[in-house]
Design a protein around this motif. Sequence first.
Motif, PDB file in Angstrom:
ATOM      1  N   HIS A  16       0.715  -1.340   0.231  1.00 27.65           N
ATOM      2  CA  HIS A  16       0.012  -0.025   0.354  1.00 27.65           C
ATOM      3  C   HIS A  16       1.207   0.915  -0.137  1.00 27.65           C
ATOM      4  O   HIS A  16       0.440   2.043  -0.812  1.00 27.65           O
ATOM      5  N   MET A  17       1.913   1.484   0.637  1.00 28.89           N
ATOM      6  CA  MET A  17       2.753   2.752   0.673  1.00 28.89           C
ATOM      7  C   MET A  17       3.711   2.481  -0.349  1.00 28.89           C
ATOM      8  O   MET A  17       3.709   3.629  -0.912  1.00 28.89           O
ATOM      9  N   PRO A  18       4.140   1.897  -0.788  1.00 24.54           N
ATOM     10  CA  PRO A  18       4.981   1.683  -2.507  1.00 24.54           C
ATOM     11  C   PRO A  18       3.960   2.548  -3.734  1.00 24.54           C
ATOM     12  O   PRO A  18       4.417   2.110  -3.993  1.00 24.54           O
ATOM     13  N   ALA A  19       3.157   1.194  -3.290  1.00 21.72           N
ATOM     14  CA  ALA A  19       2.039   1.617  -4.274  1.00 21.72           C
ATOM     15  C   ALA A  19       2.041   3.059  -4.704  1.00 21.72           C
ATOM     16  O   ALA A  19       2.022   4.351  -5.604  1.00 21.72           O
ATOM     17  N   PHE A  20       1.518   4.379  -3.574  1.00 19.81           N
ATOM     18  CA  PHE A  20       1.131   5.361  -2.779  1.00 19.81           C
ATOM     19  C   PHE A  20       2.545   6.244  -3.572  1.00 19.81           C
ATOM     20  O   PHE A  20       2.596   7.240  -4.380  1.00 19.81           O
ATOM     21  N   ILE A  21       3.160   5.789  -3.392  1.00 22.61           N
ATOM     22  CA  ILE A  21       4.815   6.225  -3.167  1.00 22.61           C
ATOM     23  C   ILE A  21       5.383   6.039  -4.629  1.00 22.61           C
ATOM     24  O   ILE A  21       6.254   7.552  -4.786  1.00 22.61           O
ATOM     25  N   MET A  22       5.024   5.212  -4.993  1.00 23.57           N
ATOM     26  CA  MET A  22       5.412   5.119  -6.536  1.00 23.57           C
ATOM     27  C   MET A  22       4.348   5.985  -7.658  1.00 23.57           C
ATOM     28  O   MET A  22       4.631   6.630  -8.613  1.00 23.57           O
ATOM     29  N   ILE A  23       3.082   6.240  -7.045  1.00 20.43           N
ATOM     30  CA  ILE A  23       2.238   7.352  -7.572  1.00 20.43           C
ATOM     31  C   ILE A  23       3.437   8.342  -7.615  1.00 20.43           C
ATOM     32  O   ILE A  23       2.947   9.789  -8.178  1.00 20.43           O
ATOM     33  N   SER A  24       3.176   9.112  -7.209  1.00 22.33           N
ATOM     34  CA  SER A  24       4.034  10.257  -6.098  1.00 22.33           C
ATOM     35  C   SER A  24       4.935  10.727  -7.045  1.00 22.33           C
ATOM     36  O   SER A  24       5.183  10.924  -7.514  1.00 22.33           O
ATOM     37  N   GLY A  25       5.394   9.551  -7.596  1.00 23.39           N
ATOM     38  CA  GLY A  25       7.178   9.687  -8.154  1.00 23.39           C
ATOM     39  C   GLY A  25       6.671   9.714  -9.605  1.00 23.39           C
ATOM     40  O   GLY A  25       7.302  10.740  -9.639  1.00 23.39           O
ATOM     41  N   TYR A  26       5.726   8.939  -9.753  1.00 22.60           N
ATOM     42  CA  TYR A  26       5.316   9.249 -11.073  1.00 22.60           C
ATOM     43  C   TYR A  26       4.694  10.533 -11.298  1.00 22.60           C
ATOM     44  O   TYR A  26       4.836  10.967 -12.296  1.00 22.60           O
ATOM     45  N   LEU A  27       3.675  11.104 -10.825  1.00 18.98           N
ATOM     46  CA  LEU A  27       3.177  12.767 -11.287  1.00 18.98           C
ATOM     47  C   LEU A  27       4.321  13.786 -10.301  1.00 18.98           C
ATOM     48  O   LEU A  27       4.027  14.974 -10.385  1.00 18.98           O
ATOM     49  N   SER A  28       5.767  13.180 -10.138  1.00 21.95           N
ATOM     50  CA  SER A  28       6.670  13.976 -10.120  1.00 21.95           C
ATOM     51  C   SER A  28       7.414  14.210 -11.209  1.00 21.95           C
ATOM     52  O   SER A  28       8.693  15.023 -11.018  1.00 21.95           O
ATOM     53  N   ARG A  29       7.225  13.623 -12.158  1.00 26.83           N
ATOM     54  CA  ARG A  29       7.970  14.213 -13.238  1.00 26.83           C
ATOM     55  C   ARG A  29       8.512  15.297 -13.529  1.00 26.83           C
ATOM     56  O   ARG A  29       9.457  15.154 -14.563  1.00 26.83           O
TER      57      ARG A  29
END
Length: 401
Positions: A79-92
Amino acid sequence: MSSAGSERAPLPLSREKSVPPVAHAAARGEQKSGGRRDPFLDNAKYLTIVLVAIGHAWSPLVDDSRTASALYMVVYTFHMPAFIMISGYLSRSFEGTPRQVRRLLTGVVAPYLVFQTVYTFFMRAVDNPEREFRYQEPGFALWFLVALFLWRITTPLWKNLRWPVPVSLAVAVAASVTPSIDNDLNLMRVAQFLPFFVLGLQLRPEHFRLVRTRTARLAAVPVAGCAVVLAYWAVPRMSSSWFLHDRAAQAMGVPAWVGAVMYLALFGCALVLTACFLAWVPGRRLWCTALGAGTLYAYLLHVYPIKLARVLGWYDMQWVDHPLSRVAITVLAAVMMTVLCTAPVRKAFRFLVEPRMDWLFARQTPARHRRPRPGAAPPPGEDGSPPPAGKPRENATTASR
């Protein structure tokens, strides 16, 4: 509607303007043409934040139920890896521009300072009147704001490396076997969750499309089932603390090499279950889609009822031991997060989560109004000379692209 020039910038977990749109609503929370937000990541953000609260609500229950412990392990795997991965994607699109840095300070650093202060007063009132103000030690769940700031501010570095994910994995593995890392800024979690953010920076729309097919959705069913069975088997054989990524292997009572292997194994499991989760996320607009814009509000505000339930001993009540009670607790956690994501809650707490701090920053003068420095050559075309060959003269339209 806000006037031109005064529109609020999006939260750090929200959209970034320069990220390309995704076909079939695949990968982001920015607006489509026509003013509509692409619903896929809004749905994903809402579902992950609900799982965050459910995981926190389950934490006191894991010692009394093997089934609850197994489900806890599965949820905490991804759950946190998914949330963090999405945060990274939106930080591109983060390049460290003045506007982006200002938004990072007002949307991450300022809320951290505010909520760390509020949390300290809260814990003084309900638990420990002598609790000190320690801004270098994030309170319950507030570590994510510290991590988000450090990950986001180093984004230009990761985007310029040739092999950013392997390098970030090396950093995480090294941290997982370094017991000398202390609790300041929760750097252990910052380092161990770093690869998921860096991986998000590398994702492209086509990667989301790979897991959003009917075949992927069907394949995710047996994979998730196997994960639950494996977790049920592992409950008496391993500690759930491995999934928190907040301590070194030596503190878990194993040699460093075992900790390194465990970290890499859990990283792989997290990727697999995240793919399963994303395969099931709806891509169409639902009743919960708009709630994806309020995930940071829910994350910061859910801390208090969760912590209050623990401090006041609500989990020690006799009715909590019944399986139906655990279901009820799960539903209550999901309802709580749903309410905290709603527009009225965001409006009420916007002054804390998205404070206006224009007074803190120097006023930015538009380039066309800036006076040239004495002795400086004027920009091409402004002294009546033509611009260099092959470079068209900029106007208000091209300069803003």
